[in-house]
Design an enzyme around this catalytic site. Structure first.
Site, PDB file in Angstrom:
ATOM      1  N   LYS A  83      -9.638   9.265  -0.721  1.00 36.45           N
ATOM      2  CA  LYS A  83      -9.807   9.759   0.736  1.00 36.45           C
ATOM      3  C   LYS A  83     -10.651  11.171   0.613  1.00 36.45           C
ATOM      4  O   LYS A  83     -11.652  11.352   1.374  1.00 36.45           O
ATOM      5  CB  LYS A  83      -8.637  10.050   1.377  1.00 36.45           C
ATOM      6  N   GLY A  92       3.842   3.700   3.599  1.00 39.96           N
ATOM      7  CA  GLY A  92       2.884   2.410   4.113  1.00 39.96           C
ATOM      8  C   GLY A  92       3.125   1.099   3.612  1.00 39.96           C
ATOM      9  O   GLY A  92       3.009   0.435   4.401  1.00 39.96           O
ATOM     10  N   HIS A 137      -6.218 -24.520 -12.853  1.00 41.49           N
ATOM     11  CA  HIS A 137      -7.572 -25.013 -13.182  1.00 41.49           C
ATOM     12  C   HIS A 137      -8.684 -23.800 -13.689  1.00 41.49           C
ATOM     13  O   HIS A 137      -9.687 -24.097 -13.676  1.00 41.49           O
ATOM     14  CB  HIS A 137      -7.943 -25.824 -12.165  1.00 41.49           C
TER      15      HIS A 137
HETATM   16  C1  G6Q Z   1       0.440   2.796   1.464  1.00 47.03           C
HETATM   17  C2  G6Q Z   1      -0.389   3.984   0.977  1.00 47.03           C
HETATM   18  C3  G6Q Z   1      -1.867   3.573   1.539  1.00 47.03           C
HETATM   19  C4  G6Q Z   1      -1.870   3.720   3.360  1.00 47.03           C
HETATM   20  C5  G6Q Z   1      -3.121   3.702   3.591  1.00 47.03           C
HETATM   21  C6  G6Q Z   1      -3.445   3.553   4.987  1.00 47.03           C
HETATM   22  O1  G6Q Z   1       1.740   3.118   0.797  1.00 47.03           O
HETATM   23  O2  G6Q Z   1       0.200   5.272   1.569  1.00 47.03           O
HETATM   24  O3  G6Q Z   1      -1.941   2.110   1.351  1.00 47.03           O
HETATM   25  O4  G6Q Z   1      -0.953   2.795   3.698  1.00 47.03           O
HETATM   26  O5  G6Q Z   1      -4.200   4.503   2.843  1.00 47.03           O
HETATM   27  O6  G6Q Z   1      -2.908   4.804   5.635  1.00 47.03           O
HETATM   28  P1  G6Q Z   1      -2.848   5.102   7.107  1.00 47.03           P
HETATM   29  O7  G6Q Z   1      -1.737   4.199   7.689  1.00 47.03           O
HETATM   30  O8  G6Q Z   1      -2.319   6.527   7.202  1.00 47.03           O
HETATM   31  O9  G6Q Z   1      -4.146   4.882   7.822  1.00 47.03           O
END
Ligand code: G6Q
Length: 546
Positions: A508, A271, A388
C-alpha cells in the site's frame, strides 16, 4: 532482535517428533493399511456433519500422540481460551482477535475493553437484515424509483475474497433475479467489465473497506460513483446507490455516503476473518437474512466444537497438527485444497489469503527469527479439472504435496450420472495417491520394460478427505470456521502472530510513492535501483499512445 533457535525446536515434544519421523519416513501407507484392517474407520472423525478421514496420512497412533503432546506443550488449550476470552492476541496491533464473536448467539457475553460486544454484533446483523430485505423486496429503490436489480461489491483482500467465495458457493440459494458482482482489482478492466451491461438506475454499490483508505477500493468506488452520476445526474443519487461497510465513519461520510447507510464492524475483526461481519452484506442480500443466519449458526457450531472438544477428536486441531507434521518434519512446501464441488471454485483463493496472510511469518510473537518453517503455500482448484492438469505432479513428481479433498454426497444439481462420476473420481484419486501402483503391477498389466518406470506410481502421498452430505449455508460456515481454526492451531504452535499482515501493508505504501513518478509532466528525479528506474522510464515513454 535476537535470532537463533527458539524454545519450540528445543522442546521434548518437538525432539520426540523429530526422532519419530526417522522411523515413519520409510513406512508406506500400503503397509499401514495392510496390517490394520480397521485403520480407515478408526482414523476418522464424524463431527457436526463433517466426516474427516485422516487415515491416508503418513502417521500412526504414536505420531498422533506425539503431535498431541506438542499441542499441549505449546499451550494450545490456553491459546484457544485466550482467543475466545478476547485477549489481545494480535500483539503488533494491540488488538483482540474475536471473529468468533461475530457468530455468537444473542445472549452470549464476550468482552472487549470492558464492554460486551455481542449486542453490538446483533444490532448490526439486524440492520443488515432490514436493509437486505428492503433491497430484495424492492422497497429500497434507486434514485429514480427503479427496483435494484444489480448489487456490486467493491472491496479487496479480506473485503472481497470472503463475500465472492461465499456468494459463488451459495449461488443456488440466491435470488436469481439479482445480478451480484464483485470488483476488486485496481485494473479498470475489472470495474469496466463488471458494470458495462448494467443500468445505473438499478444498481447498488456496496463499498467494503475496513479502513476506507485502501487505494484499489476507493479508486473503484470513485469510478463507480462517476459512472452512476453520469447517468443519474444528481449528487443525491449517491445516497440511494452507495452504501458502505467500514470501521471508519469519517472517511465514509467524506465519500458522500449517508452514515445511516454505513454498516459497522470493529478493529477486532481481521479483514480475512470478516465474512461473517457486515462485510458479508452482499451475500446476505443475495441469499437472504435467514440463509445468512444459518451460515452464522454453522460457524458458531464449529467454534464451539473447537473450543470444547478434546484435541484427539477436534477437527481443526487434527487438521492443524497433521499439516504441521508435513511442513516441519517432511519438509512439505505446499498444501493443496481440492474441492469436488464446482460451487467452491473460489475456496482455494479464499483459503490462500486466510492461511498465507495469517501464517506467512518469519518471526515469532516476540520478534525473534524462527528456525523452522511456518505457513505452507496453499493452492488448488476444484476437481475434476485439476486431474487433467497438475495432478500429474502430485502423483509422480518429486515433491510431497499433502492434499485436502472436500466432497459432498448429494449434488445441488442432481442430473444423470454427473455426481456419482464426480464422487468416484475423488475417491479414486485419494486411493491412487495413497497406494500407488507398483512396478510389479505395471508389469503384470503387460507394459514393456522401458515403460515400467514411467507407469509406476510410488503412492504414499498423503491426503485428508472431508466428506459432507450437501453444501448448505450452515455447512459452508462450518467449513470456513474449520479452516480458520486450523490456521489458529498452527500459528499458536509456531508462536507467530497470525493476525497482522505487515507484508500486505508494504504494498500500500510503495505504490503510493511511485504513482506520481509515472504521471508527472516533468522528468522525475528517480532514486530507485537501476532496474526500477529503467522500468519507470520505459513505462513513461510508452504510457500514452502516439
Ligand atoms: C486482511 C488484510 C487485507 C485487507 C485488504 C482490504 O486480513 O488486512 O486483505 O482486507 O487490504 O483492506 P480494507 O478492508 O481496509 O480496504
Amino acid at each position: 532482535m535476537t535470532s537463533g533457535p527458539t524454545p519450540l525446536t528445543q522442546g521434548a515434544a518437538w525432539n520426540a517428533l523429530r526422532e519419530h519421523y526417522e522411523v515413519i519416513k520409510a513406512v508406506h501407507l500400503r503397509d499401514l493399511f495392510a496390517k490394520d484392517s480397521g485403520r480407515g474407520a478408526r482414523l476418522a472423525c464424524d463431527v457436526e456433519g463433517i466426516y474427516l478421514d485422516y487415515s491416508k496420512n503418513r502417521l500412526t497412533d504414536d505420531t498422533l500422540r506425539l503431535l498431541l503432546d506438542l499441542a499441549d506443550s505449546a499451550g494450545l488449550r490456553a491459546g484457544i481460551d485466550a482467543m475466545f476470552r478476547g485477549d489481545k492476541l494480535n500483539v503488533t496491533e494491540n488488538r483482540a482477535v474475536l471473529h468468533v464473536a461475530l457468530r455468537a448467539p444473542a445472549g452470549a457475553t464476550i468482552t472487549v475493553d470492558g464492554g460486551n460486544v455481542v449486542p453490538k454484533v446483533h444490532a448490526v446483523i439486524e440492520k443488515m437484515a432490514g436493509f437486505a430485505n428492503r433491497v430484495r423486496s424492492g422497497t429500497w429503490t434507486g434514485f429514480t424509483g427503479n427496483k435494484i436489480k444489480n448489487v456490486v461489491n467493491i472491496g479487496i483482500g479480506g473485503s472481497d475474497l470472503g463475500p465472492v467465495m461465499a456468494y459463488e458457493a451459495l449461488r443456488v440459494y440466491s435470488d436469481r433475479a439479482l445480478t451480484v458482482r464483485f470488483v476488486s482489482n485496481v485494473d479498470a478492466t475489472d470495474v469496466a467489465e463488471s458494470t458495462r451491461d448494467l443500468d445505473p438506475a438499478e444498481t447498488l454499490f456496496i463499498v467494503c473497506s475496513k479502513t476506507f483508505t485502501t487505494l484499489e477500493t476507493l479508486t473503484n468506488a470513485q469510478t463507480a460513483r462517476a459512472w452512476c452520476l453520469r447517468a443519474l445526474k444528481s449528487d443525491q443519487a449517491v445516497a440511494r446507490h452507495f452504501v458502505a461497510v467500514s470501521t471508519n465513519a469519517g472517511e465514509v461520510a467524506k465519500f458522500g455516503i449517508d452514515p445511516a447507510n454505513m454498516f459497522e464492524f470493529w478493529d477486532w475483526v481481521g479483514g480475512r476473518y470478516s465474512l461473517p461481519s457486515a462485510i458479508g452484506l452482499s451475500l446476505m442480500i443475495a441469499i437472504g437474512p435467514e440463509r445468512f443466519r444459518e451460515m452464522l449458526a454453522g460457524y458458531h457450531a464449529m467454534d464451539e466444537h473447537f473450543r470444547t472438544a478434546p484435541f484427539d477428536r477436534n477437527l481443526p486441531v487434527l487438521l492443524g497438527l497433521i499439516g504441521l507434521w508435513y511442513v516441519n518434519f517432511f519438509g512439505a512446501e505446499s498444501h493443496a485444497v481440492l474441492p469436488y464441488d464446482h460451487y467452491l471454485g473460489r475456496l482455494s483463493a479464499y483459503l490462500q489469503q486466510l492461511d498465507m496472510e495469517s501464517n506467512g511469518k518469519r518471526v515469532d510473537r516476540d520478534g525473534r527469527a524462527v528456525n523452522y518453517q511456518t505457513g505452507p503455500v496453499i493452492w488448488g482448484q476444484p476437481g475434476t479439472n485439476g486431474q487433467h492438469a497438475y495432478y500429474q505432479l502430485i502423483h509422480q513428481g518429486t515433491r510431497l504435496i499433502p492434499c485436502d479433498f472436500i466432497g459432498f454426497c448429494r449434488s445441488l444439481n442432481p442430473m444423470g450420472p454427473h455426481h456419482d462420476l464426480l464422487a468416484s473420481n475423488l475417491f479414486a484419486q485419494t486411493e491412487a495417491l495413497a497406494f500407488g501402483k507398483t512396478a510389479a503391477e505395471v508389469e503384470a498389466e503387460g507394459a514393456s520394460p522401458a515403460l515400467v518406470p514411467h507407469r509406476t506410481f510410488p503412492g504414499n502421498r498423503p491426503t485428508n478427505t472431508i466428506l459432507v452430505e450437501q453444501l448448505t449455508p450452515e455447512m459452508l460456515g462450518k467449513l470456513i470456521a474449520l479452516y480458520e481454526h486450523k490456521v489458529f492451531v498452527q500459528g499458536t504452535i509456531w508462536r507467530i502472530n497470525s493476525f497482522d499482515q505487515w507484508g500486505v501493508e508494504l504494498g500500500k505504501v510503495l505504490a503510493n510513492r511511485i504513482t506520481p513518478e509515472l504521471t508527472s509532466q516533468t522528468d522525475p528525479d528517480l532514486r530507485h535501483d537501476s532496474s526500477t528506474n529503467a522500468l519507470i522510464r520505459r513505462y513513461r515513454r510508452l504510457r500514452l499512445p502516439g
